[in-house]
Write a protein that holds these residues in place. Structure first.
Motif, PDB file in Angstrom:
ATOM      1  N   TRP A  66       0.825  -1.526  -0.363  1.00 10.91           N
ATOM      2  CA  TRP A  66       0.079  -0.173   0.285  1.00 10.91           C
ATOM      3  C   TRP A  66       0.848   1.511   0.054  1.00 10.91           C
ATOM      4  O   TRP A  66       1.995   1.164   0.392  1.00 10.91           O
ATOM      5  CB  TRP A  66      -0.897  -0.156   1.233  1.00 10.91           C
ATOM      6  CG  TRP A  66      -0.392   0.415   2.038  1.00 10.91           C
ATOM      7  CD1 TRP A  66       0.053  -0.544   2.905  1.00 10.91           C
ATOM      8  CD2 TRP A  66      -0.497   0.730   3.322  1.00 10.91           C
ATOM      9  NE1 TRP A  66       0.942  -1.128   4.086  1.00 10.91           N
ATOM     10  CE2 TRP A  66       0.371   1.047   4.620  1.00 10.91           C
ATOM     11  CE3 TRP A  66      -0.909   2.512   3.430  1.00 10.91           C
ATOM     12  CZ2 TRP A  66       0.187   1.271   5.605  1.00 10.91           C
ATOM     13  CZ3 TRP A  66      -0.716   2.891   4.446  1.00 10.91           C
ATOM     14  CH2 TRP A  66       0.225   2.744   5.462  1.00 10.91           C
ATOM     15  N   ARG A  88       0.520   5.339   0.682  1.00  3.80           N
ATOM     16  CA  ARG A  88      -0.587   7.104   2.183  1.00  3.80           C
ATOM     17  C   ARG A  88       0.194   7.691   1.377  1.00  3.80           C
ATOM     18  O   ARG A  88       1.453   8.308   0.819  1.00  3.80           O
ATOM     19  CB  ARG A  88       0.731   6.205   3.634  1.00  3.80           C
ATOM     20  CG  ARG A  88       0.043   7.986   4.495  1.00  3.80           C
ATOM     21  CD  ARG A  88       0.537   7.600   4.932  1.00  3.80           C
ATOM     22  NE  ARG A  88       1.757   8.295   5.802  1.00  3.80           N
ATOM     23  CZ  ARG A  88       2.191   8.555   7.105  1.00  3.80           C
ATOM     24  NH1 ARG A  88       1.824   8.281   8.241  1.00  3.80           N
ATOM     25  NH2 ARG A  88       3.880   8.724   7.032  1.00  3.80           N
ATOM     26  N   ARG A 127      -8.284   6.100  -0.705  1.00  2.00           N
ATOM     27  CA  ARG A 127      -9.439   6.389   0.755  1.00  2.00           C
ATOM     28  C   ARG A 127      -8.604   7.045   2.185  1.00  2.00           C
ATOM     29  O   ARG A 127      -7.742   7.208   2.205  1.00  2.00           O
ATOM     30  CB  ARG A 127      -9.884   5.108   0.998  1.00  2.00           C
ATOM     31  CG  ARG A 127      -8.993   4.139   1.404  1.00  2.00           C
ATOM     32  CD  ARG A 127      -9.980   2.524   1.667  1.00  2.00           C
ATOM     33  NE  ARG A 127      -9.877   1.798   2.554  1.00  2.00           N
ATOM     34  CZ  ARG A 127      -8.565   0.535   2.147  1.00  2.00           C
ATOM     35  NH1 ARG A 127      -7.947   1.334   1.339  1.00  2.00           N
ATOM     36  NH2 ARG A 127      -8.327   0.187   3.170  1.00  2.00           N
ATOM     37  N   ASP A 128      -9.470   8.008   3.426  1.00  2.00           N
ATOM     38  CA  ASP A 128      -8.868   8.282   4.195  1.00  2.00           C
ATOM     39  C   ASP A 128      -9.132   6.680   5.312  1.00  2.00           C
ATOM     40  O   ASP A 128      -9.657   6.483   5.167  1.00  2.00           O
ATOM     41  CB  ASP A 128      -9.982   9.355   4.408  1.00  2.00           C
ATOM     42  CG  ASP A 128     -10.180  10.760   4.355  1.00  2.00           C
ATOM     43  OD1 ASP A 128      -8.858  11.091   3.452  1.00  2.00           O
ATOM     44  OD2 ASP A 128     -11.417  11.147   3.719  1.00  2.00           O
ATOM     45  N   TYR A 129      -7.826   7.658   5.726  1.00  2.00           N
ATOM     46  CA  TYR A 129      -7.329   6.548   7.360  1.00  2.00           C
ATOM     47  C   TYR A 129      -7.444   7.011   8.785  1.00  2.00           C
ATOM     48  O   TYR A 129      -7.250   5.843   9.731  1.00  2.00           O
ATOM     49  CB  TYR A 129      -6.673   5.230   6.689  1.00  2.00           C
ATOM     50  CG  TYR A 129      -5.350   5.586   6.719  1.00  2.00           C
ATOM     51  CD1 TYR A 129      -4.278   5.086   7.997  1.00  2.00           C
ATOM     52  CD2 TYR A 129      -4.612   5.836   5.712  1.00  2.00           C
ATOM     53  CE1 TYR A 129      -3.360   5.246   8.081  1.00  2.00           C
ATOM     54  CE2 TYR A 129      -2.940   6.568   5.767  1.00  2.00           C
ATOM     55  CZ  TYR A 129      -2.414   5.507   7.143  1.00  2.00           C
ATOM     56  OH  TYR A 129      -1.178   5.837   6.989  1.00  2.00           O
ATOM     57  N   ALA A 130      -6.678   8.451   9.007  1.00  7.02           N
ATOM     58  CA  ALA A 130      -6.390   8.556  10.049  1.00  7.02           C
ATOM     59  C   ALA A 130      -6.252  10.242   9.475  1.00  7.02           C
ATOM     60  O   ALA A 130      -6.196  10.749   7.921  1.00  7.02           O
ATOM     61  CB  ALA A 130      -5.272   8.074  10.120  1.00  7.02           C
ATOM     62  N   LYS A 178      -4.282   9.516   3.821  1.00  6.48           N
ATOM     63  CA  LYS A 178      -5.110   8.916   2.453  1.00  6.48           C
ATOM     64  C   LYS A 178      -4.163   7.064   2.355  1.00  6.48           C
ATOM     65  O   LYS A 178      -2.826   7.093   2.170  1.00  6.48           O
ATOM     66  CB  LYS A 178      -5.077   9.605   1.765  1.00  6.48           C
ATOM     67  CG  LYS A 178      -6.645  10.217   1.653  1.00  6.48           C
ATOM     68  CD  LYS A 178      -7.024  11.111   0.703  1.00  6.48           C
ATOM     69  CE  LYS A 178      -8.102  12.035   0.843  1.00  6.48           C
ATOM     70  NZ  LYS A 178      -9.237  11.665   0.642  1.00  6.48           N
ATOM     71  N   ARG A 179      -5.360   6.479   2.032  1.00  9.92           N
ATOM     72  CA  ARG A 179      -4.068   4.901   1.352  1.00  9.92           C
ATOM     73  C   ARG A 179      -4.768   4.269   0.820  1.00  9.92           C
ATOM     74  O   ARG A 179      -5.759   4.793   0.241  1.00  9.92           O
ATOM     75  CB  ARG A 179      -4.677   3.916   3.146  1.00  9.92           C
ATOM     76  CG  ARG A 179      -3.782   2.625   2.749  1.00  9.92           C
ATOM     77  CD  ARG A 179      -4.596   1.400   3.826  1.00  9.92           C
ATOM     78  NE  ARG A 179      -4.182   0.216   3.453  1.00  9.92           N
ATOM     79  CZ  ARG A 179      -3.865  -0.571   3.905  1.00  9.92           C
ATOM     80  NH1 ARG A 179      -3.344  -0.644   5.261  1.00  9.92           N
ATOM     81  NH2 ARG A 179      -3.541  -1.978   3.877  1.00  9.92           N
TER      82      ARG A 179
END
Length: 161
Positions: free
Chosen positions: A114, A116, A136-139, A157-158
């Motif tokens: 992945w 970031r 997609r947002d993750y934090a 985002k990831r």
């Protein structure tokens, strides 16, 4: 027509000029001081076996964008950090798409799982760009202090390769 290829040390001056224009305008990068061609060459050499740097060239062979992935101490070994810069006034013309196609292929070849993206929350263009690529947002990082003392929030985002 945009052509993408691996970045070379000879591209460092053009890349620094492009990036310095973005830094001078402000508001879209965490970088706040001008960079030199030497800075760019040193950054390209940090993790040469696990990074990939690409430039986008216009019909006149002028650098109009660049992108890189590299490992980060903040990430597990299967993940890479990404950075993208497109010449001011040239966004929305497919440069970022062309760069990301090459970068995603390089990430797979390097064994990354992945990628970031670490984006200022007030960088609408950057947020839109990465979202449109499938990130997609993750934090969220609240109150990130940049080197000049400015405080901003950052969105992480990831993208699964």
């Amino acid at each position: 027509m945009i052509r993408v290829r691996r970045a070379l040390p000879l591209d460092a001056g053009s890349m620094a000029t492009l990036l310095n224009t973005i830094i001078e305008i402000g508001g879209t990068t965490a970088l706040v001081r001008p960079v030199t061609a030497q800075d760019m060459m040193e950054w390209m050499d940090v993790a040469p076996d696990m990074s990939a740097w690409h430039v986008a060239l216009d019909a006149q062979e002028k650098v109009v964008g660049f992108q890189w992935i590299e490992p980060s101490d903040q990430l597990p070994p299967e993940a890479a950090e990404i950075a993208t810069f497109v010449q001011v006034g040239q966004t929305g013309l497919g440069i970022g798409s062309a760069l990301f196609s090459a970068t995603a292929n390089a990430a797979r070849s390097l064994g990354y799982v992945w990628i970031r993206a670490n984006i200022r929350a007030d960088n609408d263009g950057g947020l839109t760009y990465y979202q449109s690529r499938g990130f997609r947002d993750y934090a969220v990082i609240k109150g990130y202090e940049m080197s000049d003392g400015t405080t901003v929030d950052k969105r992480l985002k990831r993208y699964d390769v």
